[in-house]
Design a protein around this motif. Structure first.
Motif, mmCIF file in Angstrom:
data_model
loop_
_atom_site.group_PDB
_atom_site.id
_atom_site.type_symbol
_atom_site.label_atom_id
_atom_site.label_comp_id
_atom_site.label_asym_id
_atom_site.label_seq_id
_atom_site.Cartn_x
_atom_site.Cartn_y
_atom_site.Cartn_z
ATOM 1 N N PHE B 319 44.073 49.016 28.829
ATOM 2 C CA PHE B 319 44.149 48.736 30.265
ATOM 3 C C PHE B 319 44.756 47.348 30.510
ATOM 4 O O PHE B 319 44.358 46.364 29.886
ATOM 5 C CB PHE B 319 42.760 48.816 30.919
ATOM 6 N N ILE B 320 45.695 47.276 31.426
ATOM 7 C CA ILE B 320 46.288 45.991 31.820
ATOM 8 C C ILE B 320 46.056 45.805 33.318
ATOM 9 O O ILE B 320 46.509 46.625 34.117
ATOM 10 C CB ILE B 320 47.821 45.961 31.564
ATOM 11 N N PRO B 321 45.360 44.746 33.717
ATOM 12 C CA PRO B 321 45.114 44.566 35.155
ATOM 13 C C PRO B 321 46.390 44.204 35.906
ATOM 14 O O PRO B 321 47.323 43.633 35.334
ATOM 15 C CB PRO B 321 44.110 43.412 35.208
ATOM 16 N N ASN B 322 46.392 44.542 37.166
ATOM 17 C CA ASN B 322 47.564 44.309 38.008
ATOM 18 C C ASN B 322 47.091 43.956 39.406
ATOM 19 O O ASN B 322 46.520 44.779 40.104
ATOM 20 C CB ASN B 322 48.414 45.601 38.045
ATOM 21 N N ASN B 323 47.303 42.713 39.791
ATOM 22 C CA ASN B 323 46.833 42.280 41.098
ATOM 23 C C ASN B 323 47.649 42.926 42.212
ATOM 24 O O ASN B 323 48.876 42.960 42.155
ATOM 25 C CB ASN B 323 46.909 40.754 41.215
ATOM 26 N N GLU B 324 46.947 43.444 43.227
ATOM 27 C CA GLU B 324 47.628 44.166 44.285
ATOM 28 C C GLU B 324 47.587 43.456 45.639
ATOM 29 O O GLU B 324 48.164 43.937 46.600
ATOM 30 C CB GLU B 324 47.048 45.588 44.401
ATOM 31 N N ASP B 325 46.853 42.316 45.721
ATOM 32 C CA ASP B 325 46.783 41.650 47.027
ATOM 33 C C ASP B 325 47.412 40.260 47.018
ATOM 34 O O ASP B 325 47.256 39.497 47.975
ATOM 35 C CB ASP B 325 45.328 41.585 47.523
ATOM 36 N N GLY B 326 48.108 39.928 45.938
ATOM 37 C CA GLY B 326 48.841 38.654 45.896
ATOM 38 C C GLY B 326 47.963 37.435 45.691
ATOM 39 O O GLY B 326 48.432 36.304 45.769
ATOM 40 N N GLU B 327 46.656 37.638 45.441
ATOM 41 C CA GLU B 327 45.762 36.488 45.350
ATOM 42 C C GLU B 327 45.622 35.957 43.922
ATOM 43 O O GLU B 327 45.016 34.918 43.697
ATOM 44 C CB GLU B 327 44.390 36.864 45.919
ATOM 45 N N VAL B 328 46.157 36.741 42.959
ATOM 46 C CA VAL B 328 46.050 36.326 41.558
ATOM 47 C C VAL B 328 47.455 36.112 41.007
ATOM 48 O O VAL B 328 48.355 36.938 41.220
ATOM 49 C CB VAL B 328 45.310 37.389 40.721
ATOM 50 N N ASP B 329 47.621 35.000 40.301
ATOM 51 C CA ASP B 329 48.931 34.699 39.714
ATOM 52 C C ASP B 329 49.151 35.546 38.466
ATOM 53 O O ASP B 329 50.199 36.170 38.293
ATOM 54 C CB ASP B 329 48.974 33.206 39.360
ATOM 55 N N SER B 330 48.156 35.593 37.579
ATOM 56 C CA SER B 330 48.299 36.323 36.317
ATOM 57 C C SER B 330 46.936 36.480 35.655
ATOM 58 O O SER B 330 45.956 35.837 36.044
ATOM 59 C CB SER B 330 49.237 35.556 35.382
ATOM 60 N N PHE B 331 46.896 37.365 34.671
ATOM 61 C CA PHE B 331 45.660 37.620 33.921
ATOM 62 C C PHE B 331 45.903 37.370 32.432
ATOM 63 O O PHE B 331 47.022 37.564 31.940
ATOM 64 C CB PHE B 331 45.221 39.081 34.086
ATOM 65 N N LYS B 332 44.842 37.000 31.738
ATOM 66 C CA LYS B 332 44.919 36.914 30.278
ATOM 67 C C LYS B 332 43.615 37.433 29.676
ATOM 68 O O LYS B 332 42.548 37.277 30.249
ATOM 69 C CB LYS B 332 45.110 35.456 29.830
ATOM 70 N N LEU B 333 43.756 38.075 28.509
ATOM 71 C CA LEU B 333 42.596 38.569 27.770
ATOM 72 C C LEU B 333 42.249 37.527 26.708
ATOM 73 O O LEU B 333 43.072 37.228 25.837
ATOM 74 C CB LEU B 333 42.947 39.912 27.117
ATOM 75 N N ILE B 334 41.046 36.971 26.811
ATOM 76 C CA ILE B 334 40.680 35.818 25.962
ATOM 77 C C ILE B 334 39.349 36.117 25.259
ATOM 78 O O ILE B 334 38.406 36.589 25.892
ATOM 79 C CB ILE B 334 40.548 34.538 26.831
ATOM 80 N N PRO B 335 39.270 35.843 23.960
ATOM 81 C CA PRO B 335 37.997 36.059 23.256
ATOM 82 C C PRO B 335 36.854 35.309 23.959
ATOM 83 O O PRO B 335 37.051 34.166 24.410
ATOM 84 C CB PRO B 335 38.254 35.479 21.860
ATOM 85 N N VAL B 336 35.696 35.959 24.032
ATOM 86 C CA VAL B 336 34.577 35.384 24.786
ATOM 87 C C VAL B 336 34.240 33.979 24.298
ATOM 88 O O VAL B 336 33.985 33.078 25.107
ATOM 89 C CB VAL B 336 33.341 36.311 24.700
ATOM 90 N N ARG B 337 34.266 33.770 22.981
ATOM 91 C CA ARG B 337 33.916 32.431 22.470
ATOM 92 C C ARG B 337 34.887 31.368 22.980
ATOM 93 O O ARG B 337 34.496 30.218 23.215
ATOM 94 C CB ARG B 337 33.903 32.412 20.935
ATOM 95 N N GLN B 338 36.142 31.745 23.174
ATOM 96 C CA GLN B 338 37.113 30.781 23.698
ATOM 97 C C GLN B 338 36.903 30.542 25.194
ATOM 98 O O GLN B 338 37.071 29.422 25.669
ATOM 99 C CB GLN B 338 38.542 31.259 23.414
#
Lengths: 387, 387
Positions: B319-338
């Motif tokens: 799954f890759i998220p995709n912002n639909e209301d213009g409020e998010v610049d971008s997403f990243k998947l980051i290990p929880v510890r990081q």
């Protein structure tokens, strides 16, 4: 503590009947120095509907409980009985009742004196129990001998000659021994650390059975062992041995135990996993800490202030627990929704296990904000001094 | 609220430096009727070691923060920098700092008057803001006109002629409109319910931007979206649009939103999932509620009393998220510890997201009882009136 006492506690072989009323929160109430609130302040600030009858009771008094034992079949039968989970206004009532069973007597806090060591409150001692200690003037110092400097002007402390932890442990241990089974039943010869909060300096150590008589905080670990079958979570539930000194025959977590002096939580979980359920270290190291619950319960001279560290362990489907210390009669794997029904509708579980399982129900999404009283129930899992 | 104001808040492009001291809990402190405690009472009752320098600061004042923006590379770089997680005495300090950033100004509670509707405290209004309301005597009733019946003898209430929710909504809405952007910046034309506690009767509805000026409780939903890769959990993190009115450019949950009048939590999560991250209903219905956090923050005339319902959604690996209301610049998947390291070492996250992620870290076993301050940090996630 005799078996009779515990039989009188909580064994029921039928669902509770007749609903009680629930107090409103007073927003104007001031809170005491104990850092704890009366149970009523955790109940929904707007009463559950009381115009219709329900299957559940407030069950505020244990003494009126029926004292018959029950079998696995009784528990499974009740767990499978139909419940209208769509009735969002009343569904949580049965959980509130179980939280209340762990948190009795808050109105009696004024009968207790703070027990102070090195300017820290480490416990609370009932006025009546203080009288038993008066013969030990070389161990304890009592209100009349001190200036009125405490929060209520009065507190009990240790004799200033007892300077080291070892001296205090030995001196108080002698008192506990002298008071004997009559005053402090169920002595286990197991030492609990006396501290103001978890991780803080330990002032001395005290016999486990004496902890509630001195109102010291006791810490424990409780582990929910679960299995996922076809996307449905199931909990391994134990039934305590009928010959166990405390809570005989009652339902229990897969693994739980008090936290004695000198062992950390994870090591204690691993040790108890081995002893209570035959879970090898290779599995038990995967148990994850998930938070804590707390409660405060006043029963006569006893003031329990317990903090339970909660653990989850996801087990392989083919794992079968095996009790190795004779304290568990048998285990059963039960769907989580059915365990929830047993908690709601009976008093079959050892009382503090209910809190830890309700916490599991919250964290795993079985209790949702759409149920009336969600936040109140959530907060009620940490009554008393969770520190 | 201007962008400048928020830039002044929390953007830092370097780890915090120099450690502050931490107060002891006073066991003797009495608590106010607000049902909330000063932040210091949630800090460890035994100070963190302060004899050695550390990489983290108490950062109690936002105004001294560096106000530079940051990039994903800055965040990832810091998240990968080495940390001695074995230092159990200091590891949680960075988390405590973030909780404190959500809970400022408890010492200023006395500057606020309770706002009472139908004998329930629904909010708190600053003495100075009360002066702005005095011109609206047909909407509000002020202390001098009432007998001294409140907890401190004084409170603000609505004019008794305003009997229905609609009348109150309309009358107070008129006042908000008259006060305008100068007094109540950031008006959104979005109504929040005014109530004494979640699920209780709603007395009227109030413009969202006005909520902190009336000190009413605001509810929201925050969802941690995570993926498990080779047994390691990763969190989807959003970076807010640089043009967003509030907290531009900062890190955020995959999905979060306020809870407006007339929609329940689950439906709101599903709606926000679609709008903010393009998560279809077939996935978002699997989001599970896992509890709640709360905080109280006083900043000038604003008294925020927020309760956030926390959700977890385990997402498929592809799954890759995709912002639909213009409020998010971008997403990243980051290990929880990081992610945990970013929370500890920076102020890159929108402040209240830190609380919800710390709650996730507790529930998923990333913070363990062996760390000094475990129970204090756990309790600190529900400061204020979590009801």
């Amino acid at each position: 503590m005799t078996r009779h006492r515990y039989l009188n506690f909580v064994l029921l072989n039928k669902p509770e009947t007749a609903m009680g009323t629930v107090c409103c929160i007073s927003k104007f109430a001031t809170l005491s120095y104990v850092r704890s609130r009366p149970f009523s302040s955790f109940l929904p600030s707007h009463p559950f509907p009381s115009t219709t009858s329900t299957n559940f009771s407030l069950a505020s008094s244990f003494s009126s409980s029926v004292t018959l034992s029950f079998t696995w079949n009784d528990a499974i039968g009740i767990s499978e009985s139909q419940t209208d989970t769509q009735d969002r206004s009343r569904y949580l009532q049965g959980f509130f009742n179980k939280v209340q069973l762990c948190n009795r007597g808050s109105e009696k806090q004024s009968e207790f004196l703070p027990f102070v060591v090195e300017d820290h409150i480490v416990g609370f001692i009932h006025n009546g129990f203080v009288e038993h200690l008066r013969g030990f003037g070389d161990v304890f110092v009592f209100p009349k001998e001190k200036f009125n400097g405490g929060p209520n002007g009065d507190f009990v402390s240790l004799h200033p000659m007892l300077k080291t932890a070892d001296e205090r442990t030995s001196a108080v241990g002698y008192v506990v021994q002298q008071l004997g089974e009559e005053r402090i039943p169920g002595i286990r010869n197991e030492l609990y650390p006396v501290t103001s909060s978890f991780g803080a300096p330990i002032f001395f150590s005290l016999e486990r059975a004496a902890a509630p008589y001195f109102g010291i905080k006791a810490y424990g670990v409780h582990m929910n062992g679960y299995v996922e079958v076809d996307g449905q979570k199931h909990l391994w539930i134990g039934k305590r041995s009928d010959t166990k000194q405390t809570y005989p025959g009652m339902l229990d977590h897969l693994v739980a135990g008090g936290l004695p002096h000198g062992i950390d939580c994870q090591e204690n979980v691993i040790k108890e996993c081995e002893e209570e359920a035959g879970i090898p270290r290779s599995l038990s190291v995967k148990a994850i800490p998930v938070g804590a619950v707390s409660y405060m319960d006043i029963d006569g001279y006893r003031y329990k202030r317990d903090v339970l560290f909660c653990y989850d362990l996801k087990l392989p489907k083919d794992f079968i627990p095996n009790n190795e210390d004779g304290e568990v009669d048998s285990f059963k794997l039960i769907p989580v929704r059915q365990v929830a029904e047993v908690i709601r509708k009976t008093q079959f579980f050892k009382t503090n296990c209910s809190l830890v399982i309700i916490d599991f129900l919250f964290r795993h999404g079985y209790i949702t904000p759409e149920y009336h009283g969600y936040l109140d129930l959530l907060r009620s899992l940490r009554i008393g001094d969770c520190s």
